[in-house]
Design a protein around this motif. Sequence first.
Motif, mmCIF file in Angstrom:
data_model
loop_
_atom_site.group_PDB
_atom_site.id
_atom_site.type_symbol
_atom_site.label_atom_id
_atom_site.label_comp_id
_atom_site.label_asym_id
_atom_site.label_seq_id
_atom_site.Cartn_x
_atom_site.Cartn_y
_atom_site.Cartn_z
ATOM 1 N N ALA A 69 1.696 4.880 -5.700
ATOM 2 C CA ALA A 69 0.423 5.058 -6.005
ATOM 3 C C ALA A 69 -0.527 4.616 -5.065
ATOM 4 N N GLN A 70 -0.316 3.682 -3.948
ATOM 5 C CA GLN A 70 -0.946 3.100 -3.179
ATOM 6 C C GLN A 70 -0.495 3.830 -1.698
ATOM 7 N N ALA A 71 -1.465 4.759 -1.377
ATOM 8 C CA ALA A 71 -1.046 5.787 -0.206
ATOM 9 C C ALA A 71 -0.756 4.765 1.146
ATOM 10 N N VAL A 72 -1.679 3.696 1.253
ATOM 11 C CA VAL A 72 -1.457 2.924 2.424
ATOM 12 C C VAL A 72 -0.310 2.159 2.375
ATOM 13 N N HIS A 73 0.105 1.770 1.115
ATOM 14 C CA HIS A 73 1.346 0.832 1.109
ATOM 15 C C HIS A 73 2.626 1.599 1.495
ATOM 16 N N ARG A 74 2.641 3.074 0.539
ATOM 17 C CA ARG A 74 3.659 3.829 0.943
ATOM 18 C C ARG A 74 3.936 4.327 2.255
ATOM 19 N N ALA A 75 2.808 4.516 3.132
ATOM 20 C CA ALA A 75 2.902 5.177 4.347
ATOM 21 C C ALA A 75 3.389 3.919 5.353
ATOM 22 N N LYS A 76 2.897 2.659 5.058
ATOM 23 C CA LYS A 76 3.541 1.673 5.893
ATOM 24 C C LYS A 76 5.067 1.356 5.477
ATOM 25 N N LEU A 77 5.516 1.549 4.299
ATOM 26 C CA LEU A 77 7.005 1.104 4.005
ATOM 27 C C LEU A 77 7.657 2.379 4.784
ATOM 28 N N LEU A 78 7.114 3.759 4.320
ATOM 29 C CA LEU A 78 7.898 4.621 5.139
ATOM 30 C C LEU A 78 7.791 4.778 6.461
ATOM 31 N N ALA A 79 7.034 3.775 7.127
ATOM 32 C CA ALA A 79 6.980 3.847 8.474
ATOM 33 C C ALA A 79 7.540 2.592 9.095
ATOM 34 N N GLY A 80 8.214 1.771 8.147
ATOM 35 C CA GLY A 80 9.355 0.699 8.518
ATOM 36 C C GLY A 80 8.474 -0.490 8.385
ATOM 37 N N GLU A 81 7.375 -0.652 8.056
ATOM 38 C CA GLU A 81 6.435 -1.825 7.842
ATOM 39 C C GLU A 81 6.320 -2.419 6.652
ATOM 40 N N MET A 82 6.191 -3.804 6.510
ATOM 41 C CA MET A 82 5.840 -4.458 5.186
ATOM 42 C C MET A 82 4.380 -4.996 5.223
ATOM 43 N N PRO A 83 3.641 -4.111 4.269
ATOM 44 C CA PRO A 83 2.209 -4.194 4.125
ATOM 45 C C PRO A 83 2.166 -5.741 3.517
ATOM 46 N N THR A 84 1.085 -6.197 3.856
ATOM 47 C CA THR A 84 0.827 -7.740 3.519
ATOM 48 C C THR A 84 0.337 -7.804 2.297
ATOM 49 N N GLU A 85 -0.173 -6.724 1.551
ATOM 50 C CA GLU A 85 -0.444 -6.524 0.204
ATOM 51 C C GLU A 85 0.472 -6.425 -0.706
ATOM 52 N N ILE A 86 1.678 -6.224 -0.313
ATOM 53 C CA ILE A 86 2.944 -5.935 -1.087
ATOM 54 C C ILE A 86 3.298 -7.192 -2.233
#
Length: 255
Positions: A104-121
């Motif tokens: 539901a969080q487009a930015v979180h989803r995009a970062k994870l799919l790019a192999g990054e761990m968003p700080t907000e997770i």
Amino acid sequence: MPWYDGGKPIKVEGGIKARTRRGSIGSAWWSRRFIDILERICDKGRLSRGRAYARQGQVLSIDLSPGEVRAAVQGSRRTPYKIVIRIEAYDESRWAVIEEAVAAQAVHRAKLLAGEMPTEIEELFAALGIDLFPRDLDMDCSCPDWGFPCKHLSAVLYLLAESFDDDPFLVLAWRGRTREQLLGSLADEPADDPLWVEDVPFADRLADFYAPGATAHRPERRPATAAPDLLLRVFPPPGDLTRPLTPAYRSLTDT
């Protein structure tokens, strides 16, 4: 129980060594978050000796699986000590809730799919009443030291944090979701996502990739539909040149 020293450890070849030779271990935010928890709940002296063990290569192996880490550490005795570190691994129903919240969080989803761990997770997990990082650790070592933790456990914990630097998805795998499982779920087409676009392989679109009006959903070439006098209205010619230039402008919209 008094602290058990056990003498100098037996040197080993081919052990797992920490990359950092001095200072703190762990550089990424998720690794440092894990280290901060350890340094808050564990004995500082044993953590210091554990760092030395980690840098000397006394840890022989580390195996991570959902809810559990098993390791072998060479101490002063001939037989390596056996290490077990346990946390709660979440079941499928809980992971379904987590994945829905991430999607539901487009930015979180995009970062994870790019192999990054968003700080907000971590905040996302907390909002669901779920811990990303463990508050405490159920740990066992076969050595005679009854301290919490012993230097063998400390060495494994520091190397575990360093492995999180290399692959942040290990944090989630320890909680029961591998990188492949999580990304596979997030990559599925969201039923109600208006911004979702089907991923068409480039090789399948090579013939029409540069065609005007081509899209992932409609790769066909569409004819121009510009109004005949559109260019005249948008870019009117100066002075009294409108009449002689009108045929030329109209011919441009017909090509």
